[in-house]
Design a protein around this motif. Sequence first.
Motif, PDB file in Angstrom:
ATOM      1  N   MET B   1     -57.269  32.093 -26.233  1.00  0.00           N
ATOM      2  CA  MET B   1     -57.685  31.018 -24.956  1.00  0.00           C
ATOM      3  C   MET B   1     -58.826  30.394 -25.667  1.00  0.00           C
ATOM      4  O   MET B   1     -59.756  28.962 -25.497  1.00  0.00           O
ATOM      5  CB  MET B   1     -58.939  32.077 -23.813  1.00  0.00           C
ATOM      6  N   ALA B   2     -59.829  31.552 -26.790  1.00  0.00           N
ATOM      7  CA  ALA B   2     -61.380  31.030 -27.542  1.00  0.00           C
ATOM      8  C   ALA B   2     -61.018  29.776 -28.367  1.00  0.00           C
ATOM      9  O   ALA B   2     -61.926  28.978 -27.977  1.00  0.00           O
ATOM     10  CB  ALA B   2     -61.406  32.600 -27.587  1.00  0.00           C
ATOM     11  N   ILE B   3     -59.822  29.953 -28.562  1.00  0.00           N
ATOM     12  CA  ILE B   3     -59.734  29.123 -29.524  1.00  0.00           C
ATOM     13  C   ILE B   3     -59.611  27.290 -28.925  1.00  0.00           C
ATOM     14  O   ILE B   3     -60.021  26.392 -28.911  1.00  0.00           O
ATOM     15  CB  ILE B   3     -58.531  28.798 -30.833  1.00  0.00           C
ATOM     16  N   ILE B   4     -58.528  27.757 -27.604  1.00  0.00           N
ATOM     17  CA  ILE B   4     -59.136  26.416 -26.565  1.00  0.00           C
ATOM     18  C   ILE B   4     -60.577  25.667 -26.417  1.00  0.00           C
ATOM     19  O   ILE B   4     -60.206  24.376 -26.196  1.00  0.00           O
ATOM     20  CB  ILE B   4     -57.437  26.661 -25.829  1.00  0.00           C
ATOM     21  N   PHE B   5     -60.551  26.624 -25.881  1.00  0.00           N
ATOM     22  CA  PHE B   5     -62.188  25.910 -25.462  1.00  0.00           C
ATOM     23  C   PHE B   5     -62.866  25.734 -26.582  1.00  0.00           C
ATOM     24  O   PHE B   5     -63.665  24.555 -26.233  1.00  0.00           O
ATOM     25  CB  PHE B   5     -62.771  27.631 -25.095  1.00  0.00           C
ATOM     26  N   ILE B   6     -63.133  26.320 -27.551  1.00  0.00           N
ATOM     27  CA  ILE B   6     -63.791  26.041 -29.118  1.00  0.00           C
ATOM     28  C   ILE B   6     -62.974  24.151 -28.689  1.00  0.00           C
ATOM     29  O   ILE B   6     -63.838  22.752 -29.500  1.00  0.00           O
ATOM     30  CB  ILE B   6     -63.637  26.483 -29.587  1.00  0.00           C
ATOM     31  N   THR B   8     -61.345  22.351 -27.669  1.00  0.00           N
ATOM     32  CA  THR B   8     -62.112  21.486 -26.354  1.00  0.00           C
ATOM     33  C   THR B   8     -63.306  20.895 -26.202  1.00  0.00           C
ATOM     34  O   THR B   8     -63.048  19.634 -26.040  1.00  0.00           O
ATOM     35  CB  THR B   8     -61.570  21.650 -24.702  1.00  0.00           C
ATOM     36  N   ILE B   9     -63.867  21.941 -26.474  1.00  0.00           N
ATOM     37  CA  ILE B   9     -65.354  21.421 -26.757  1.00  0.00           C
ATOM     38  C   ILE B   9     -65.526  19.800 -28.614  1.00  0.00           C
ATOM     39  O   ILE B   9     -66.086  18.766 -28.371  1.00  0.00           O
ATOM     40  CB  ILE B   9     -65.808  21.840 -27.355  1.00  0.00           C
ATOM     41  N   ILE B  10     -64.984  19.812 -29.368  1.00  0.00           N
ATOM     42  CA  ILE B  10     -65.018  19.754 -30.690  1.00  0.00           C
ATOM     43  C   ILE B  10     -64.730  18.187 -29.952  1.00  0.00           C
ATOM     44  O   ILE B  10     -65.122  17.010 -29.938  1.00  0.00           O
ATOM     45  CB  ILE B  10     -64.206  20.135 -31.601  1.00  0.00           C
ATOM     46  N   ILE B  15     -64.411  12.183 -28.833  1.00  0.00           N
ATOM     47  CA  ILE B  15     -64.424  10.954 -28.451  1.00  0.00           C
ATOM     48  C   ILE B  15     -65.419  10.581 -27.788  1.00  0.00           C
ATOM     49  O   ILE B  15     -65.608   9.365 -27.251  1.00  0.00           O
ATOM     50  CB  ILE B  15     -63.097  11.549 -26.904  1.00  0.00           C
ATOM     51  N   LEU B  16     -66.436  11.353 -27.042  1.00  0.00           N
ATOM     52  CA  LEU B  16     -67.457  10.804 -26.811  1.00  0.00           C
ATOM     53  C   LEU B  16     -68.596   9.822 -28.088  1.00  0.00           C
ATOM     54  O   LEU B  16     -68.733   8.642 -27.343  1.00  0.00           O
ATOM     55  CB  LEU B  16     -68.567  11.793 -25.889  1.00  0.00           C
ATOM     56  N   ALA B  17     -68.445  10.602 -28.951  1.00  0.00           N
ATOM     57  CA  ALA B  17     -69.397   9.665 -29.896  1.00  0.00           C
ATOM     58  C   ALA B  17     -68.557   8.664 -29.709  1.00  0.00           C
ATOM     59  O   ALA B  17     -68.664   7.222 -30.289  1.00  0.00           O
ATOM     60  CB  ALA B  17     -69.237  11.135 -31.387  1.00  0.00           C
TER      61      ALA B  17
END
Lengths: 126, 225
Positions: B1-6, B8-10, B15-17
Motif C-alpha cells: 500500500m505504501a508503495i502505491i501511495f509513493i 502515485t505521488i511521483i 504528469i503535472l510537470a
Amino acid sequence: MKKEIFAVCLLILLLACVLINNHVLNNITNNMMLLIDETIASAEKGDWQEALERAEIIKNYWDEKSGYTHIVIRHSKLDDATAAICSFITEVYKGDMGGVIGTGRALSEEISSLFAMEKLKIGTIF
Amino acid sequence: MAIIFIRTIIVFILILASLKLMGKRQLGELELSELVVAVLISDMAALPLQDIGIPLLYGLIPIITLLCCELLISFASLKSIKFRAMMWGKPSILIFNGKIVQSELKKNRFSLDELAESLRKKDITEINTVKYAILETDGTLNTILYQSEQAVTPSQMNMDVAEKGLPVAVISDGKVLSDNLRKIGRDENWLKKQLSQRGAAKPQDVFYMTVDEAGGVYFAPMEHK
C-alpha cells in the motif's frame, strides 16, 4: 529554445541509459550462464562440494543484482527466475545429476528469456 | 500500500510537470498530437500504479519520452509552416460568403446536423446570417457574421467610450499582490486609502479587488463566518 534543448538532451540521456541497461543486463546474463555451466560441469565431474559452492555463488550473485533488476524488469519474471534458481540449488544439494542438468537448462532458459526481452530486435519491438 | 501511495505521488508530480511543460491548460484546446500525448500519458501512468510488480520506470520512461517528443514537435511546427500543416492540417472554410462549401463538409466528414449544432452553440440559428464559418485544426468552429448581423459597436454609433483596460488583481483572498500593485504604478498608501473609502480596515477584510487602467475598482469584501 531552452525547453527544446532540454528535451533533446533528455532524449539522448534516455537512449544512453537504455543502451547502458542493455549492456548491464547482457553482462548479468552472461555471468549467470557461465556460473550455471560451471556448476553443471562440477556436478558432471562428481565434485558435488564445488558444485554446491558454485550454486551458492549463483544465488548470491542473483541477490546482489536484485536491487538493479527489480528496477528494470517485471517482478513476476524475477520471481520465476528466483524459483528456478532455488530448484536448481535443491537438485545440486540432492546430488541428482539428471535433476541438475534438467533444472540447470530450465534456469538458463529462464535467465536468457528474461533478458532477451530487453534486447533491441525486430521481434522484441514488434 | 505504501508503495502505491509513493508511486502515485511521483507519477502525479511527473504528469503535472509534463502537462505544464506542454503549455496547455484546457483539454479542449489541445491540438491532435497533444491530445494523443495527453491520453497516452494518462494510460502509461496508470500501469505501475495498478500493479506494483511492474517497475515504476515502465511508466516514467514513456511519459518522459512522450513529453520530449511533444516539445520537439511543437517547436518544429512553430518554426515550419509546412510541418505545421502536415501535422495538424489547415483550417477549413465550411461556409464562404454565406454559401455552404459542400466539398469541405465532405472532406472533414462534418455533417449538416453537426454544422447546425455548432452554430446553435454560438447562438446562431439562421445559417444565412453567417458569412464565414471556419473549422479550426483543433475541431472548434468559428464564425464571422455578416456586418449587418453583428452587434453595433460604439465606434459605428460615433460614440466616445473610455478605454478601461485590463483589470489587474491587487488583493486576492485577503493577500496583497505587491507585484501587481507596482505594475499598475500604485503603492500600499494608495491601497490603504482605497480600502478605507470602502469600509475595509485591512487587506485581510477583502476577498478580491481589481483595478483597471482607467482607475476603476472592483471590490468584494471578505465574508466573515
